[in-house]
Write an enzyme that holds these catalytic residues in place. Sequence first.
Site, PDB file in Angstrom:
ATOM      1  N   CYS A 107     -57.630   9.568  84.762  1.00 39.00           N
ATOM      2  CA  CYS A 107     -57.678   8.257  85.425  1.00 39.00           C
ATOM      3  C   CYS A 107     -57.101   8.396  86.826  1.00 39.00           C
ATOM      4  O   CYS A 107     -56.062   9.029  87.012  1.00 39.00           O
ATOM      5  CB  CYS A 107     -56.876   7.226  84.625  1.00 39.00           C
ATOM      6  SG  CYS A 107     -56.765   5.609  85.443  1.00 39.00           S
ATOM      7  N   GLY A 166     -43.803  -1.179  82.756  1.00 39.25           N
ATOM      8  CA  GLY A 166     -43.037  -0.245  83.580  1.00 39.25           C
ATOM      9  C   GLY A 166     -41.569  -0.337  83.262  1.00 39.25           C
ATOM     10  O   GLY A 166     -41.013  -1.432  83.228  1.00 39.25           O
ATOM     11  N   CYS A 220     -64.046  -0.440  83.220  1.00 39.78           N
ATOM     12  CA  CYS A 220     -63.869   0.952  83.607  1.00 39.78           C
ATOM     13  C   CYS A 220     -63.684   1.750  82.318  1.00 39.78           C
ATOM     14  O   CYS A 220     -62.708   1.560  81.595  1.00 39.78           O
ATOM     15  CB  CYS A 220     -62.655   1.134  84.521  1.00 39.78           C
ATOM     16  SG  CYS A 220     -62.407   2.870  84.977  1.00 39.78           S
ATOM     17  N   ASN A 265     -49.794  -3.281  91.762  1.00 40.32           N
ATOM     18  CA  ASN A 265     -50.180  -2.658  90.495  1.00 40.32           C
ATOM     19  C   ASN A 265     -51.520  -1.985  90.701  1.00 40.32           C
ATOM     20  O   ASN A 265     -52.503  -2.639  91.044  1.00 40.32           O
ATOM     21  CB  ASN A 265     -50.280  -3.714  89.384  1.00 40.32           C
ATOM     22  CG  ASN A 265     -50.829  -3.136  88.092  1.00 40.32           C
ATOM     23  OD1 ASN A 265     -50.692  -1.948  87.827  1.00 40.32           O
ATOM     24  ND2 ASN A 265     -51.457  -3.974  87.296  1.00 40.32           N
ATOM     25  N   GLY A 266     -51.581  -0.662  90.490  1.00 35.88           N
ATOM     26  CA  GLY A 266     -52.828   0.061  90.649  1.00 35.88           C
ATOM     27  C   GLY A 266     -52.629   1.359  91.392  1.00 35.88           C
ATOM     28  O   GLY A 266     -51.516   1.884  91.479  1.00 35.88           O
ATOM     29  N   TYR A 320     -54.507  -0.908  74.555  1.00 36.10           N
ATOM     30  CA  TYR A 320     -53.094  -0.550  74.436  1.00 36.10           C
ATOM     31  C   TYR A 320     -52.165  -1.207  75.447  1.00 36.10           C
ATOM     32  O   TYR A 320     -51.068  -1.626  75.103  1.00 36.10           O
ATOM     33  CB  TYR A 320     -52.938   0.970  74.552  1.00 36.10           C
ATOM     34  CG  TYR A 320     -51.504   1.422  74.622  1.00 36.10           C
ATOM     35  CD1 TYR A 320     -50.686   1.391  73.493  1.00 36.10           C
ATOM     36  CD2 TYR A 320     -50.938   1.874  75.815  1.00 36.10           C
ATOM     37  CE1 TYR A 320     -49.356   1.791  73.563  1.00 36.10           C
ATOM     38  CE2 TYR A 320     -49.617   2.281  75.884  1.00 36.10           C
ATOM     39  CZ  TYR A 320     -48.829   2.236  74.756  1.00 36.10           C
ATOM     40  OH  TYR A 320     -47.513   2.624  74.829  1.00 36.10           O
ATOM     41  N   CYS A 341     -47.470  -0.314  86.581  1.00 37.17           N
ATOM     42  CA  CYS A 341     -46.504  -1.364  86.858  1.00 37.17           C
ATOM     43  C   CYS A 341     -47.039  -2.750  86.528  1.00 37.17           C
ATOM     44  O   CYS A 341     -48.191  -2.931  86.146  1.00 37.17           O
ATOM     45  CB  CYS A 341     -46.070  -1.328  88.316  1.00 37.17           C
ATOM     46  SG  CYS A 341     -47.395  -1.047  89.473  1.00 37.17           S
TER      47      CYS A 341
END
Length: 471
Positions: free
Chosen positions: A398, A44, A449, A118-119, A258, A17
């Site tokens: 992920c 999103g 990450c 978001n996450g 991306y 999101c």
Amino acid sequence: MKKAVFPLEEDKPREECGVFGIYAPGEDVARHTYYGLCALQHRGQESAGIAVANGHEIKIHKNMGLVTEVFAEDIFKQLKGNLAIGHVRYSTTGESSIANAQPLISPYNSGSIALAHNGHLVDAVVVRSGLLKKGLTLQTTSDSEVLLKFIASFSSISLPDALKKCMAKLRGAYSLVVMTEKQLIGMRDRRGMRPLCLGRFGKGYVLASETCALDSIGAEFIRDIKPGEIVCIDENGLNSLQVTPACHRSLCIFEYIYLARPDSIIDGEQVKTVRLALGRQLARECPTHADVVVPVPDSGKLAALGYATALGTPLQEGLKKNLWVGRNFIQPTQILREKTIKLKFRPVKEVVQSKSVALVDDSLVRGTTGRQIVKMLRDAGVKEVHLLVSSPPIRYPCYFGIDISDRKQLLAARYSLEEIKSYIGVDSLHYLSLENVLQVMQAPAEEFCLACFNGEYPIEIAALGKCYKII
């Protein structure tokens, strides 16, 4: 090699999101939030929502669909206030339903709080269980509601203090915009895994997942929110709280590869510049003698441009993308699912016929779309297809908000390079090495990450029963 079976969907990692928040008394904050969400629509496309506060109450409108589908002129007449937050969602946890659409709202002290997230929390199941044992009711299946209810469980103290307690206890990736009737707050997890930036708008402020959202309303970029930082914005101005000690950032590398819009700046790096550099590095690492470089639209365009420029090979639009075949295209059977990809992408025969083609894309996840594209190129009379990918093989899932949580769907996790080449149907296949991705970024591996590439997770995920190395 056994024939791989994957869902025929777009072969890309999908962000969960995007969030937006604005404090600007006297401005049409709902409409500005709408424009900000339109700029973040790529993050999103399942649902959208806006919450507005006028100093006394919070009003929310949200629904399933794109931002332009959810909001109409009559809605803005009902959303008047001094501050607002907004959200666009793609579900990686929780069902795709209106119940999980954000912002979410909860009572807090004598008023309310609204949250956009978001996450993903890696310990959401544990936290949810604790909340249920306390007798709290959860209405949705998303970890965002778990986060909201956890914050609300500290309602006897100030909201900034509650957020500080949450940051000390929660594990996972989160960039938040939270508001009360009078205050806007932004918060980024201690590793800075998801982006969040700060901008100035007149005498007010804006928070957003990406700088492109600031640009959409004419706000001036100030800086990125730091990992472990909380910023509070109200009638007294802006106050920053650095909650956790400074530690190295672990930003998701896919923001640059991306996820983010090319015109955004993420943690000081222009996304477009990074993608061009990845293409140039790919050319140095794996030059080809192709007649033409063809990008996979639209995600491979910048990497292909960098690749073609470095080699002096012509870059041509050998594939056309139909922008009008979108997320709502009906796919009731396997045959129609395959036709959907053919409707989305069509080869330009005049460009590729009898040519050796260097086909460039930024990532390869499930391989389904790439396989169909290569078949279409073969049918159009291409002589050779050499697939160049400007990122390393994705071998690990992920757990931090990107939709690659099932390792069984990851082509590179199951098959060798030769097997993948055979499955996709190309004459050669090359992924950019992780070493050269980091050379482009000019930063140590610890700054990002990279878990989907190397299985080294910056946050412990033992609660999920996984056994991967933790950095």
